[in-house]
Scaffold this active site. Structure first.
Site, PDB file in Angstrom:
ATOM      1  N   MET A  24       0.854  -1.193   0.000  1.00 48.57           N
ATOM      2  CA  MET A  24       0.000   0.000   0.000  1.00 48.57           C
ATOM      3  C   MET A  24       0.888   1.240   0.000  1.00 48.57           C
ATOM      4  SD  MET A  24      -2.801  -1.270   2.841  1.00 48.57           S
ATOM      5  CE  MET A  24      -1.591  -1.949   3.965  1.00 48.57           C
ATOM      6  N   CYS A 108      -2.022  -1.510 -10.011  1.00 50.80           N
ATOM      7  CA  CYS A 108      -2.422  -0.158  -9.602  1.00 50.80           C
ATOM      8  C   CYS A 108      -3.318   0.477 -10.664  1.00 50.80           C
ATOM      9  CB  CYS A 108      -1.190   0.716  -9.373  1.00 50.80           C
ATOM     10  SG  CYS A 108      -1.609   2.392  -8.820  1.00 50.80           S
ATOM     11  N   LYS A 147       1.513  -8.976  -9.121  1.00 52.22           N
ATOM     12  CA  LYS A 147       0.167  -8.687  -8.604  1.00 52.22           C
ATOM     13  C   LYS A 147      -0.629  -8.071  -9.739  1.00 52.22           C
ATOM     14  CE  LYS A 147      -2.296  -6.513  -4.738  1.00 52.22           C
ATOM     15  NZ  LYS A 147      -3.234  -5.612  -5.407  1.00 52.22           N
ATOM     16  N   HIS A 175      -6.075  -9.649  -7.856  1.00 50.84           N
ATOM     17  CA  HIS A 175      -7.116  -8.780  -7.313  1.00 50.84           C
ATOM     18  C   HIS A 175      -8.329  -8.945  -8.221  1.00 50.84           C
ATOM     19  CE1 HIS A 175      -8.192  -4.586  -5.526  1.00 50.84           C
ATOM     20  NE2 HIS A 175      -9.270  -5.337  -5.693  1.00 50.84           N
TER      21      HIS A 175
END
Length: 484
Positions: A24, A108, A147, A175
């Site tokens: 984060m 992101c 990710k 995600h």
């Protein structure tokens, strides 16, 4: 020792981690990671680091990774955002001795990632991603992980994951949202996509999305079959999430502040964490919210935290028997609990707007406008519009800037090296050259310096000669008078 891969890497290096704290920006710093590990987290990621900045800035490396050694902070994965294979690998080589793996951020979705061309905005550039991962897998002594966010289509998401695995990715975090699902439009993450990826690849998979409490973690593992579950917002509002507890907010806040004293971090990080921890309480005590926003020292933050604790203890003392939490919360506001992000309509109500005439929206407005929706403008753009009614925010009408040959930032139109000012300055200094376009005159100044030095030597020579003649004349006079 050979580099561990896939299941062996997850089992031995990551110690079969099931409970993971997400990377984060400015929020998964060392102090917060240590707090989370004390309360059940088995694996942590660093904040997302910018590979280009990490490579060139020693202070950035020291502040984000090279600080005080902390054996408790392992296993640890360092995450980078990057869009250039060489830059990514060179940055990773500088970081690999301080972690157990290097993660490439392909998830992101924010506007800064779109402008910088990294994160989820690389998910269509499979050739580039293959080159980045292949090179990292070849050069690094630690495994490379990724990710990602999903595509709307499950089949395309599966092929994407398989491509990354084939390139050399040893662990994949999925995600379950698309890059368009963010902020008020986040919605529910698709565990169906995650389950499909888990079945299609032979490397460990972590799931991310819809995690608010320990029962969500257990349900996600059961439904998707993943090796572990990652939490971001759930962890920020309740660092004891992986313990299955909902502690008093001030207990977590005080423990965190004690860790910060030992492992300092920027005050903005500390303030942001307390805003998350005390989120529900600060809706009740608005004055303390303002004080927390304005305070400029760690001691000041500690004082606000103490005052919030006293207010809550006073409420507990005056609580009537059988009284229930207000605002539809599962627990009273002084207990760590999930925060459900409001949708667009709910956010309008929160802001006190019944409709969208005023166009007053949150910080996400700018991102949506630049994506092509210009019906509503942010506060900042409304002000600009008032000053200049003819101003347009249509991205298609914005000038397209040529990129710097070195770093990809906009280059100067008149730069002799075709670079941005920062890169141009370094090169001009190194080569003692001029760049009139950027107003850099290293060569001119150097030549002027040499010229000045020569002129100084020329001025000094006659003075010495004149002084010498005077001395000779004085000696002759002395001899004539008989003085010695």
């Amino acid at each position: 020792m050979p580099k561990l891969r896939g299941e062996a890497f997850w089992r031995e290096t990551l110690r079969s981690a099931h409970y993971v704290v997400a990377p984060m920006v400015d929020q998964s710093e060392l102090a917060w990671r240590l707090l989370s590990r004390r309360h059940g987290a088995q694996l942590c990621y660093t904040p997302m680091l910018h590979a280009q900045v990490f490579l060139r800035d020693a202070n950035y490396r020291r502040e984000n990774l090279y600080g005080e050694a902390c054996p408790e902070d392992r296993p640890l994965i360092v995450q980078f955002c990057a869009n250039d294979p060489e830059v990514f690998v060179q940055a990773a080589l500088l970081a690999q001795d301080y972690c157990d793996a290097i993660d490439l951020n392909l998830g992101c979705p924010q506007m800064i990632a779109k402008r910088g061309h990294y994160g989820a905005f690389l998910q269509e550039e499979w050739d580039l991603l293959q080159r980045m991962i292949l090179l990292a897998n070849e050069k690094l002594s630690v495994p490379i992980t990724c990710k990602i966010r999903v595509f709307p289509d499950i089949d395309k998401t599966v092929k994407y994951a398989q491509m990354l695995e084939k390139a050399g990715c040893q662990l994949l975090t999925v995600h379950g949202r698309t890059k368009e699902q963010k902020g008020p439009l986040a919605g529910v993450a698709s565990w169906e996509h995650i389950q499909a990826v888990r079945k299609a690849v032979n490397i460990p998979v972590f799931a991310n999305g819809n995690i608010q409490c320990l029962s969500d973690v257990e349900e996600c593992i059961r439904k998707t079959g993943v090796h572990g579950v990652m939490s971001a917002e759930g962890n920020l509002h309740n660092p004891a999430l992986f313990e299955g507890r909902n502690p008093l907010v001030w207990e977590m806040a005080e423990e965190y502040l004690e860790i910060v004293r030992k492992y300092p971090c920027p005050l903005s990080y500390v303030r942001a964490h307390l805003f998350k921890l005390w989120h529900h309480t600060l809706q009740v005590h608005q004055q303390l919210r303002e004080e927390l926003a304005k305070v400029k020292t760690l001691e000041g933050i500690v004082d606000v935290n103490r005052e919030l604790k006293l207010r809550c203890q006073e409420e507990i003392a005056n609580q009537k028997e059988g009284e229930k939490p207000k605002e539809g919360l599962p627990f009273f506001h002084w207990i760590c609990q999930p925060y459900i992000r409001p949708g667009p309509k709910e956010r309008c109500k929160e802001n006190g707007d019944s409709g969208t005439e005023k166009g007053v929206r949150g910080k996400r407005a700018l991102e949506e406008e630049e994506d092509g929706n210009s019906e509503l403008l942010s506060k900042n753009k409304q002000k600009k519009k008032l000053r200049n009614p003819n101003k347009t925010f249509d991205p298609s009408l914005k000038p397209k800037y040529a990129k710097c040959d070195q770093c990809g930032n906009p280059k100067g139109n008149k730069c002799v090296f075709n670079m941005c000012r920062g890169c141009c300055k370094k090169r001009a200094f190194k080569e003692t050259a001029d760049c009139p376009g950027h107003g850099l005159l290293f060569k001119t100044k150097y030549e002027k310096s040499l010229s000045w030095q020569h002129s100084q030597r020329g001025i000094q020579t006659p003075e010495i000669s004149q002084r010498g003649d005077t001395e000779v004349g004085e000696t002759a006079v002395l001899k004539e008078t008989g003085d010695s």
